[in-house]
Design a protein around this motif. Structure first.
Motif, short mmCIF file in Angstrom:
data_model
loop_
_atom_site.label_atom_id
_atom_site.label_comp_id
_atom_site.label_asym_id
_atom_site.label_seq_id
_atom_site.Cartn_x
_atom_site.Cartn_y
_atom_site.Cartn_z
N UNK A 153 0.83 -1.21 0.00
CA UNK A 153 0.00 0.00 0.00
C UNK A 153 0.87 1.26 0.00
N UNK A 154 1.96 1.25 0.75
CA UNK A 154 2.87 2.40 0.75
C UNK A 154 3.48 2.60 -0.62
N UNK A 155 3.81 1.44 -1.29
CA UNK A 155 4.36 1.54 -2.63
C UNK A 155 3.35 2.18 -3.59
N UNK A 156 2.10 1.72 -3.51
CA UNK A 156 1.04 2.28 -4.37
C UNK A 156 0.81 3.76 -4.04
N UNK A 157 0.82 4.06 -2.75
CA UNK A 157 0.61 5.45 -2.33
C UNK A 157 1.74 6.33 -2.85
N UNK A 158 2.96 5.86 -2.76
CA UNK A 158 4.09 6.64 -3.24
C UNK A 158 4.00 6.88 -4.74
N UNK A 159 3.63 5.84 -5.50
CA UNK A 159 3.50 5.99 -6.94
C UNK A 159 2.38 6.97 -7.29
N UNK A 160 1.29 6.92 -6.51
CA UNK A 160 0.17 7.82 -6.76
C UNK A 160 0.56 9.26 -6.52
N UNK A 161 1.29 9.48 -5.43
CA UNK A 161 1.72 10.85 -5.11
C UNK A 161 2.64 11.39 -6.20
N UNK A 162 3.56 10.55 -6.65
CA UNK A 162 4.50 11.01 -7.66
C UNK A 162 3.78 11.32 -8.97
N UNK A 163 2.87 10.43 -9.36
CA UNK A 163 2.23 10.60 -10.66
C UNK A 163 1.18 11.72 -10.66
N UNK A 164 0.53 11.92 -9.52
CA UNK A 164 -0.53 12.93 -9.50
C UNK A 164 -0.04 14.29 -9.01
N UNK A 165 0.95 14.32 -8.11
CA UNK A 165 1.35 15.58 -7.51
C UNK A 165 2.72 16.05 -7.98
N UNK A 166 3.49 15.21 -8.54
CA UNK A 166 4.84 15.64 -8.95
C UNK A 166 5.19 15.08 -10.30
N UNK A 167 4.37 15.31 -11.32
CA UNK A 167 4.70 14.80 -12.65
C UNK A 167 6.02 15.33 -13.19
N UNK A 168 6.36 16.61 -12.88
CA UNK A 168 7.62 17.10 -13.45
C UNK A 168 8.84 16.31 -13.01
N UNK A 169 8.72 15.66 -11.86
CA UNK A 169 9.89 14.89 -11.37
C UNK A 169 10.12 13.60 -12.18
N UNK A 170 9.10 13.20 -12.97
CA UNK A 170 9.17 11.91 -13.65
C UNK A 170 9.44 12.12 -15.14
N UNK A 171 10.05 11.15 -15.79
CA UNK A 171 10.28 11.26 -17.23
C UNK A 171 8.94 11.29 -17.96
N UNK A 172 8.91 11.92 -19.10
CA UNK A 172 7.70 11.97 -19.92
C UNK A 172 7.43 10.59 -20.48
#
Length: 954
Positions: A153-172
């Motif tokens: 669940x923490x892994x899913x939560x972390x992925x959700x936060x990154x994808x929804x709240x910090x898209x610029x941090x991730x590659x396009x």
């Protein structure tokens, strides 16, 4: 690669599905589809349906495994369940973030949904790879299962936060109008590789025995890899490649679910059914009665094999109590077993007996408690096994064990390496070792060092060949004492003929051996001297005659031994014999044989000896015997007579050689003793004469062939005849006049001397009576008594009776005894002499100086006269020693108030010396020969008239 047979069916289906889908993949990717075909209409609804289906399948995978987590599942499945929990959640977020979906935290976009897609695919690929790479076995979970879900669940939560709240941090991941970015394509290929690695691992595991549904998992990994390949090809979110990728993903999840379903549901049920079948087969194979009971002993279920011996009316047992079925004692045993199983979980080994078909059968109970269901009572599985044969075998084995343990015969059991495994009490008592001290030791360690090496080698070699061995061994006890055993070692073989043990039976024969040795000693050796007896002598002769071409047989007889025995006693005589045996043995060579035949007779065999060697050997024996000997405080001198016979010159058999040697010995005796003589054929003739004389002497008295002559005795001081000595003569019609020196020894050795002695006494007394009647009133007649006559207890009474019968005064009779006869039993002799003296009968010691008189006893004896033996008189006129001895006897007799008489006076010189020395009386040829009764009477009358002159002609 060769697959294990257990995987063939599953792998065949998996390979078929993968191959078919691979063909579709190739066809789809090789066809150049037009744009209209590539752009699938209504993709959103179709995409939602496929994603929803994949989410459901992923959730089912998690739910199915999670619901079975307490059933001892392998940790691999729990890991896979946790991973697909994350996959289901990420796919759900992927679905919610698609363009056209309602806003979820942020408006949906292709880039966001692609990010959730990649995350879900990555978690799924890693979860599958980890599940198949870890060893597939049930093992304890080190981390609580809730922690696993929390991490996911923490892994899913972390992925959700990154994808929804910090898209610029991730590659396009997606560029509108362009399609997936290089990062997205690379990520898809990476996930493809992870799935292929999982497929390769699964393919390798299918070489091993089946532990899980590797075929379905292989198909799932391969299809997911194909799904990822499709997604590397799409250019727009609505094209056909994207659709095939989602469709293949759903198929892969279904195969994965199939594998999980088989492992968590289908396979356990199949195993349970198999276990039930095995249980049923086991029950059918059991020859035992199996029942299910409650704690009170009520039969709940019954299973009995057709051949079971116990009572088994199944329909009649269910629902009934054990007390109603079995006898009280057997029922109590069952209830006790149930109680023990209730406390401890199991009960084993209780035995009960039942009468079955008229015979007593024994049954062993094994009871196990079945845990109760919630709200229910415990049940018990009871197995009743017929152990009658085992019980009887155990009873018999117990009897055998007691018999072996209590056997008086020592018993050992050895292992194949000849080490002691068991020793019974009999051997422990014998050896002093306890059983524990003997275990592991070799019996060879217990043998005496004196054991012959040949016996040891022969025994060990024979045992090593697996052959029985029997013989005698000398062993050592714990304290070092030796004992002899009769041993039988026998190999014990198993059904295959291999030696597994050795059985050793031992009997202590120490006492038997000692008894046998004692019997051997008694039967083959003289008990007084320890020398071989006649029996063993024959064995020695047989051996010597085979080894040597010649040998000599020497018969050694001690001279006058009877005088020593009679005068000093039997104990002194035994001591003398022992000393003579020692001297004779010392005088012989090592290879010579010495034996004691009987009495004072010894026999020596000289192997390899001729006439000269035999003569030297005989002289060595004579010299050894002649050495002075101190006996009972007195120094005595002993001589011997030795007869010699030669083998094979004189005879070839020992008995004949003994006879010849004895004959030669008697010739030495007759020639004066103290010498040796070889056997000659003439001696054999003399021996035959002596035998014939012995037979004739038995009839001589009845035939009147015996007569008495009388030799006058002169008193020197009065120059008158005062008496005579009665001398026995034998006139044989066959042999003529036989010398007393020849027939008296025959009479003594044959026992005739007693009857002859009585005849002599009667005849002499009758003649005295005649002379008294004719006026010869002062005569005293001397009669010789043999030792046998003197030993008779009624001698004084018998002589008094004979005197009364003849009417002769006691003073007219003088009895002559030898020194040996008087000294044989001195105390008894003194009493008997005293009795005779009181009756008025005179006594004289005959042949004085040739025996072994004790002066102390001589002083006590009531002796009237000492008679000087003619051996001292014969050379008295020239031999200084004889003169000294005669003078000493005369002086001693005078000091003891005894008279003296010298016999064998044959010359005037002898007479003059005796008169000058003070001798009282004489007799001999110089004065008169022995005379017939009438001639004696005439001689006495004439001497009376011529008194003072020389003796008249006789």
């Amino acid at each position: 690669m060769t697959l294990h047979p257990a995987h063939l069916a599953e792998s065949r289906r998996a390979f078929g599905a993968v191959s078919a889908l691979l063909v579709i993949l190739v066809v789809v990717t090789t066809l150049r589809l037009p744009a209209a075909a590539s752009d699938v209409s209504h993709f959103l609804s179709l995409h939602m349906a496929l994603e929803t289906l994949s989410i459901v399948v992923a959730s089912l995978i998690f739910g199915l495994i999670w619901s079975s987590r307490h059933e001892n599942l392998p940790g691999n499945l729990l890991w896979l369940a946790s991973a697909f929990l994350g996959v289901a959640l990420l796919d759900f977020l992927h679905l919610l973030s698609l363009p056209g979906m309602p806003a979820f935290i942020t408006p949906g976009s292709t880039a966001t949904s692609t990010g959730f897609w990649l995350a879900a695919r990555l978690v799924g690929a890693l979860g599958l790879l980890a599940a198949v790479w870890m060893p597939w076995r049930v093992r304890p979970i080190r981390m609580p299962l809730g922690v696993w879900q929390l991490l996911v669940l923490l892994l899913v939560f972390g992925a959700t936060v990154l994808l929804l709240r910090a898209p610029p941090w991730l590659p396009a991941t997606y560029i509108p109008g362009w399609g997936p970015t290089a990062f997205t394509v690379g990520a898809e290929y990476a996930i493809l590789v992870l799935n292929l690695l999982a497929a390769v691992r699964l393919l390798w595991l299918m070489r091993l025995p089946r532990r899980f549904n590797a075929g379905a998992l292989f198909a799932a990994a391969c299809i997911m890899a194909q799904s990822e390949f499709f997604l590397t090809r799409y250019m727009g979110v609505m094209d056909v490649y994207n659709l095939f990728g989602h469709f293949y993903k759903v198929l892969a999840y279904l195969y994965l679910y199939r594998a999980v379903f088989v492992e968590t549901v289908q396979h356990p049920y199949a195993m349970m059914d198999e276990a039930r079948q095995r249980l049923q087969a086991t029950l059918d194979a059991l020859p035992d009665l199996v029942v299910e009971m409650d704690a009170r002993g009520r039969y709940l279920a019954v299973h009995a094999a057709p051949e079971a011996e116990a009572p088994r009316p199944e329909s009649g047992l269910r629902g009934r109590l054990v007390e109603d079925i079995l006898p009280p004692q057997a029922a109590d045993t069952v209830l006790a077993a149930l109680g023990e199983a209730g406390r401890q979980g199991v009960s084993r080994g209780r035995i009960l007996s039942l009468r079955v078909g008229g015979d007593t059968r024994w049954f062993e109970l094994s009871v196990a408690r079945k845990p109760a269901r919630p709200g229910g009572d415990d049940r018990y599985v009871v197995i009743s096994r017929d152990v009658t044969q085992r019980h009887e075998s155990e009873q018999m084995l117990r009897k055998f064990s007691l018999a072996v343990a209590q056997s008086p015969v020592s018993i050992m059991i050895l292992d194949a390496a000849y080490r002691i495994e068991y020793a019974n009490e009999a051997y422990s008592r014998l050896s002093g070792y306890t059983n524990q001290e003997l275990l592991g030791r070799s019996p060879v360690d217990l043998w005496s060092p004196r054991m012959p090496e040949s016996t040891v080698l022969g025994m060990t070699a024979q045992v090593a060949r697996g052959e029985p061995w029997q013989g005698e061994l000398v062993s050592l006890g714990k304290t070092g004492q030796e004992f002899t055993e009769s041993v039988l070692v026998y190999p014990v073989r198993n059904a295959d003929g291999e030696i597994t043990n050795y059985l050793s039976l031992k009997e202590n024969i120490t006492e038997k051996k000692q008894a046998a040795a004692r019997i051997q000693q008694l039967s083959h050796y003289d008990q007084l001297t320890g020398l071989p007896n006649r029996t063993l002598l024959h064995e020695h002769f047989q051996y010597a005659s085979l080894q040597f071409r010649a040998l000599a047989v020497l018969w050694v007889d001690l001279d006058r031994f009877k005088d020593v025995n009679d005068s000093l006693g039997h104990q002194a005589g035994d001591t003398l014999l022992q000393e003579m045996a020692h001297r004779l043995r010392t005088a012989l060579r090592a290879q010579d044989i010495l034996s004691r035949l009987s009495g004072d007779d010894f026999l020596a065999i000289l192997p390899g000896a001729g006439q000269q060697e035999a003569a030297r050997g005989a002289q060595a024996l004579l010299d050894a015997v002649a050495l002075p000997l101190r006996l009972d405080g007195q120094e005595i001198f002993v001589t011997a007579s030795v007869g010699i016979a030669l083998y094979p010159a004189d005879a070839g058999e020992l008995d004949v050689l003994l006879k010849h040697a004895e004959t030669a010995m008697y010739r030495v005796k007759s020639d004066g003793r103290n010498g040796s003589c070889f056997f000659t054929p003439e001696m054999q003739a003399r021996s035959a004469r002596l035998i014939a004389l012995g037979h004739a002497l038995k009839q001589a008295q009845q035939r009147g062939e015996l007569r008495l002559v009388y030799q006058p005795q002169l008193r020197l001081s009065e120059h008158r005849i005062f008496g005579a000595e009665a001398l026995l003569r034998w006139d044989s019609p066959q042999w003529g006049a036989v010398s007393p020196a020849e027939f008296i020894p025959i009479a003594e050795s044959s026992g005739l001397i007693v009857s002859i002695g009585d005849w002599v006494l009667r005849t002499a007394l009758r003649q005295i009576r005649i002379w008294l009647d004719r006026g010869l009133s002062d005569l005293v007649v001397a009669v010789n008594l043999s030792a046998v006559q003197f030993d008779q207890p009624d001698l004084p009474d018998r002589i008094s009776r004979l005197l009364d019968e003849a009417g002769v005064p006691p003073r007219c009779l003088e009895l002559e005894l030898t020194e040996a006869a008087a000294m044989k039993t001195p105390e008894t002799a003194a009493q008997k002499i005293q009795d005779l003296h009181q009756r008025g009968i005179r006594l004289a010691i005959d042949d004085f100086g040739t025996g072994y008189s004790s002066l102390s006893y001589l002083k006590r004896f009531k002796i009237h006269k000492l008679k000087i033996d003619q051996s001292f008189v014969r050379d008295i006129d020239s031999d200084m020693d004889d003169q000294a001895i005669a003078s000493a006897i005369i002086q001693m007799a005078r000091s003891l108030s005894m008279g003296t008489i010298a016999e064998g006076v044959e010359t005037a010189e002898q007479l003059d010396f005796l008169r000058a020395s003070g001798c009282d009386d004489i007799q001999g040829y110089h004065f008169s020969r022995p005379l017939e009764p009438d001639a004696f009477e005439h001689f006495v009358q004439r001497y009376g008239r011529d008194a003072g002159g020389r003796a008249p002609e006789a």
